[in-house]
Design a protein around this motif. Structure first.
Motif, PDB file in Angstrom:
ATOM      1  N   VAL A 171      52.947 -92.335 -74.682  1.00  0.00           N
ATOM      2  CA  VAL A 171      54.320 -92.824 -74.798  1.00  0.00           C
ATOM      3  C   VAL A 171      54.316 -94.024 -75.741  1.00  0.00           C
ATOM      4  CG1 VAL A 171      56.301 -93.802 -73.580  1.00  0.00           C
ATOM      5  CG2 VAL A 171      54.919 -92.023 -72.489  1.00  0.00           C
ATOM      6  N   THR A 172      54.992 -93.890 -76.859  1.00  0.00           N
ATOM      7  CA  THR A 172      55.005 -94.930 -77.878  1.00  0.00           C
ATOM      8  C   THR A 172      56.372 -95.605 -77.917  1.00  0.00           C
ATOM      9  OG1 THR A 172      53.398 -93.715 -79.218  1.00  0.00           O
ATOM     10  CG2 THR A 172      54.674 -95.434 -80.325  1.00  0.00           C
ATOM     11  N   ILE A 173      56.378 -96.925 -77.748  1.00  0.00           N
ATOM     12  CA  ILE A 173      57.613 -97.708 -77.824  1.00  0.00           C
ATOM     13  C   ILE A 173      57.455 -98.732 -78.939  1.00  0.00           C
ATOM     14  CG2 ILE A 173      59.139 -99.315 -76.630  1.00  0.00           C
ATOM     15  CD1 ILE A 173      58.495 -97.951 -74.034  1.00  0.00           C
ATOM     16  N   ASN A 174      58.352 -98.660 -79.898  1.00  0.00           N
ATOM     17  CA  ASN A 174      58.295 -99.563 -81.054  1.00  0.00           C
ATOM     18  C   ASN A 174      56.905 -99.574 -81.693  1.00  0.00           C
ATOM     19  OD1 ASN A 174      60.984-100.211 -80.641  1.00  0.00           O
ATOM     20  ND2 ASN A 174      60.535-102.067 -79.492  1.00  0.00           N
ATOM     21  N   GLY A 175      56.325 -98.375 -81.789  1.00  0.00           N
ATOM     22  CA  GLY A 175      55.041 -98.217 -82.467  1.00  0.00           C
ATOM     23  C   GLY A 175      53.829 -98.524 -81.624  1.00  0.00           C
ATOM     24  N   VAL A 176      54.013 -98.858 -80.338  1.00  0.00           N
ATOM     25  CA  VAL A 176      52.894 -99.215 -79.473  1.00  0.00           C
ATOM     26  C   VAL A 176      52.747 -98.169 -78.376  1.00  0.00           C
ATOM     27  CG1 VAL A 176      51.954-100.940 -77.900  1.00  0.00           C
ATOM     28  CG2 VAL A 176      53.244-101.667 -79.912  1.00  0.00           C
ATOM     29  N   ASP A 177      51.545 -97.595 -78.241  1.00  0.00           N
ATOM     30  CA  ASP A 177      51.259 -96.666 -77.155  1.00  0.00           C
ATOM     31  C   ASP A 177      51.104 -97.486 -75.879  1.00  0.00           C
ATOM     32  OD1 ASP A 177      50.409 -94.756 -75.383  1.00  0.00           O
ATOM     33  OD2 ASP A 177      48.654 -94.121 -76.536  1.00  0.00           O
ATOM     34  N   ILE A 178      52.066 -97.366 -74.969  1.00  0.00           N
ATOM     35  CA  ILE A 178      52.066 -98.223 -73.782  1.00  0.00           C
ATOM     36  C   ILE A 178      51.237 -97.656 -72.641  1.00  0.00           C
ATOM     37  CG2 ILE A 178      54.334 -99.137 -74.369  1.00  0.00           C
ATOM     38  CD1 ILE A 178      55.466 -97.369 -72.108  1.00  0.00           C
ATOM     39  N   GLY A 179      50.803 -96.387 -72.739  1.00  0.00           N
ATOM     40  CA  GLY A 179      50.034 -95.781 -71.659  1.00  0.00           C
ATOM     41  C   GLY A 179      48.784 -96.570 -71.288  1.00  0.00           C
ATOM     42  N   PRO A 180      47.901 -96.860 -72.265  1.00  0.00           N
ATOM     43  CA  PRO A 180      46.692 -97.637 -71.943  1.00  0.00           C
ATOM     44  C   PRO A 180      47.012 -99.020 -71.407  1.00  0.00           C
ATOM     45  CG  PRO A 180      46.452 -96.524 -74.059  1.00  0.00           C
ATOM     46  CD  PRO A 180      47.881 -96.373 -73.656  1.00  0.00           C
ATOM     47  N   LEU A 181      48.085 -99.632 -71.895  1.00  0.00           N
ATOM     48  CA  LEU A 181      48.466-100.964 -71.415  1.00  0.00           C
ATOM     49  C   LEU A 181      48.875-100.912 -69.944  1.00  0.00           C
ATOM     50  CD1 LEU A 181      50.608-102.161 -74.467  1.00  0.00           C
ATOM     51  CD2 LEU A 181      48.177-102.534 -74.046  1.00  0.00           C
ATOM     52  N   ILE A 182      49.632 -99.892 -69.599  1.00  0.00           N
ATOM     53  CA  ILE A 182      50.081 -99.750 -68.211  1.00  0.00           C
ATOM     54  C   ILE A 182      48.892 -99.480 -67.297  1.00  0.00           C
ATOM     55  CG2 ILE A 182      51.418 -98.293 -66.647  1.00  0.00           C
ATOM     56  CD1 ILE A 182      53.423 -97.907 -68.922  1.00  0.00           C
ATOM     57  N   ASN A 183      48.008 -98.574 -67.716  1.00  0.00           N
ATOM     58  CA  ASN A 183      46.843 -98.257 -66.890  1.00  0.00           C
ATOM     59  C   ASN A 183      45.947 -99.479 -66.692  1.00  0.00           C
ATOM     60  OD1 ASN A 183      47.067 -95.566 -66.018  1.00  0.00           O
ATOM     61  ND2 ASN A 183      46.537 -94.824 -68.059  1.00  0.00           N
ATOM     62  N   ALA A 184      45.763-100.251 -67.743  1.00  0.00           N
ATOM     63  CA  ALA A 184      44.923-101.440 -67.632  1.00  0.00           C
ATOM     64  C   ALA A 184      45.537-102.448 -66.659  1.00  0.00           C
ATOM     65  CB  ALA A 184      44.735-102.077 -69.001  1.00  0.00           C
ATOM     66  N   GLU A 185      46.843-102.613 -66.712  1.00  0.00           N
ATOM     67  CA  GLU A 185      47.504-103.551 -65.812  1.00  0.00           C
ATOM     68  C   GLU A 185      47.455-103.057 -64.365  1.00  0.00           C
ATOM     69  OE1 GLU A 185      49.655-106.746 -64.203  1.00  0.00           O
ATOM     70  OE2 GLU A 185      48.390-106.491 -65.973  1.00  0.00           O
ATOM     71  N   LEU A 186      47.648-101.766 -64.160  1.00  0.00           N
ATOM     72  CA  LEU A 186      47.580-101.224 -62.801  1.00  0.00           C
ATOM     73  C   LEU A 186      46.165-101.345 -62.240  1.00  0.00           C
ATOM     74  CD1 LEU A 186      49.850 -98.052 -63.122  1.00  0.00           C
ATOM     75  CD2 LEU A 186      50.371-100.187 -61.927  1.00  0.00           C
ATOM     76  N   ASP A 187      45.167-101.126 -63.086  1.00  0.00           N
ATOM     77  CA  ASP A 187      43.780-101.306 -62.642  1.00  0.00           C
ATOM     78  C   ASP A 187      43.518-102.763 -62.267  1.00  0.00           C
ATOM     79  OD1 ASP A 187      43.256 -98.641 -62.994  1.00  0.00           O
ATOM     80  OD2 ASP A 187      42.186 -98.876 -64.897  1.00  0.00           O
TER      81      ASP A 187
END
Length: 259
Positions: free
Chosen positions: A61-77
């Motif tokens: 899922v890319t928002i404003n050019g940034v794939d937020i999937g890895p960011l979300i997973n890292a924060e949830l971890d």
């Protein structure tokens, strides 16, 4: 195909409707609620996404050019240190993950016991009640472990509860009106959790890398297909992990509502 141009559809309900490939232009979706919908391949341009709450599988899922999937997973971890353990790759890793699941659910059940039993049948914001959540996890175990992995074509208990969007399937119960006691459902849960424990205790590298035998009887997962054992067991870990978090969230709301 149908065109809705300048039409007033405010408050409309769309259920089991195929909107794939639909186009929305200059449309107001403020306050819309989406549940159990497939949104793969959706493209949004010029959108205003403010005060939005999303729970689901977020991948590529890319928002404003940034794939937020890895960011979300890292924060949830980071928030939930045990979460990374829910992605095991070895038999020992699966057993360790199940240890965590059992321990965490024990605490959640103890929390539920402190509430008025009637509240455990209450829905919070349209979600399953606590008892319904436990019933759904019984269904998930019956589907992915007892049916898929162990080969029982019809492992269902009358209290099994499939997810709401699942089409009615012959032989699979779905009783939303029954109100079993917490103790009744917990006895069923203990039986199913012990089955998972037995499967994991006997897991080997060879069996983990194997595939299930196809089942021809209608049910879930769909018949006449073989499934990787690893994926079946990962599915159970994901169900247990995510639904416990949902349960904790809703128990907190019930506690606040009824101190």
């Amino acid at each position: 195909m149908a065109d809705f141009i300048g039409d007033e559809l405010r408050g409309s309900r769309f259920e089991r409707v195929d909107l794939s490939g639909a186009e929305f232009r200059a449309s107001d979706l403020s306050g819309a609620r989406f549940r159990g919908v497939g949104m793969s391949g959706v493209v949004m341009r010029g959108v205003e996404l403010v005060n939005v709450d999303i729970h689901g599988e977020i991948t590529n899922v890319t928002i404003n050019g940034v794939d937020i999937g890895p960011l979300i997973n890292a924060e949830l971890d980071r928030r939930h240190p045990g979460r990374v353990k829910m992605r095991p790759t070895t038999p020992a890793g699966f057993r360790d993950a199940w240890d965590i699941v059992e321990r965490l659910w024990e605490g959640t059940v103890q929390r539920a016991h402190r509430l008025d039993p009637a509240l455990l049948h209450e829905s919070v914001d349209g979600e399953w009640s606590f008892v319904e959540t436990l019933r759904h996890l019984v269904f998930a175990t019956d589907a992915w472990v007892r049916r898929a992995v162990l080969g029982d074509p019809a492992p269902w208990d009358p209290l099994d509860l499939p997810w709401d969007e699942m089409p009615d399937t012959p032989g699979i119960p779905r009783d939303r009106k029954v109100r079993p006691s917490l103790d009744t459902v917990l006895e069923l849960r203990r039986d199913r959790m012990s089955t998972v424990r037995e499967v994991l205790d006997g897991l080997t590298d060879e069996s983990l890398d194997g595939h299930t035998q196809p089942i021809e009887v209608p049910g879930w997962p769909p018949p006449s297909r073989s499934y990787p054992v690893r994926e079946c067991l990962l599915c159970i870990l994901n169900e247990e992990w995510e639904h416990r978090l949902y349960a904790e969230r809703d128990l907190a709301a019930l506690e606040a509502r009824n101190p």
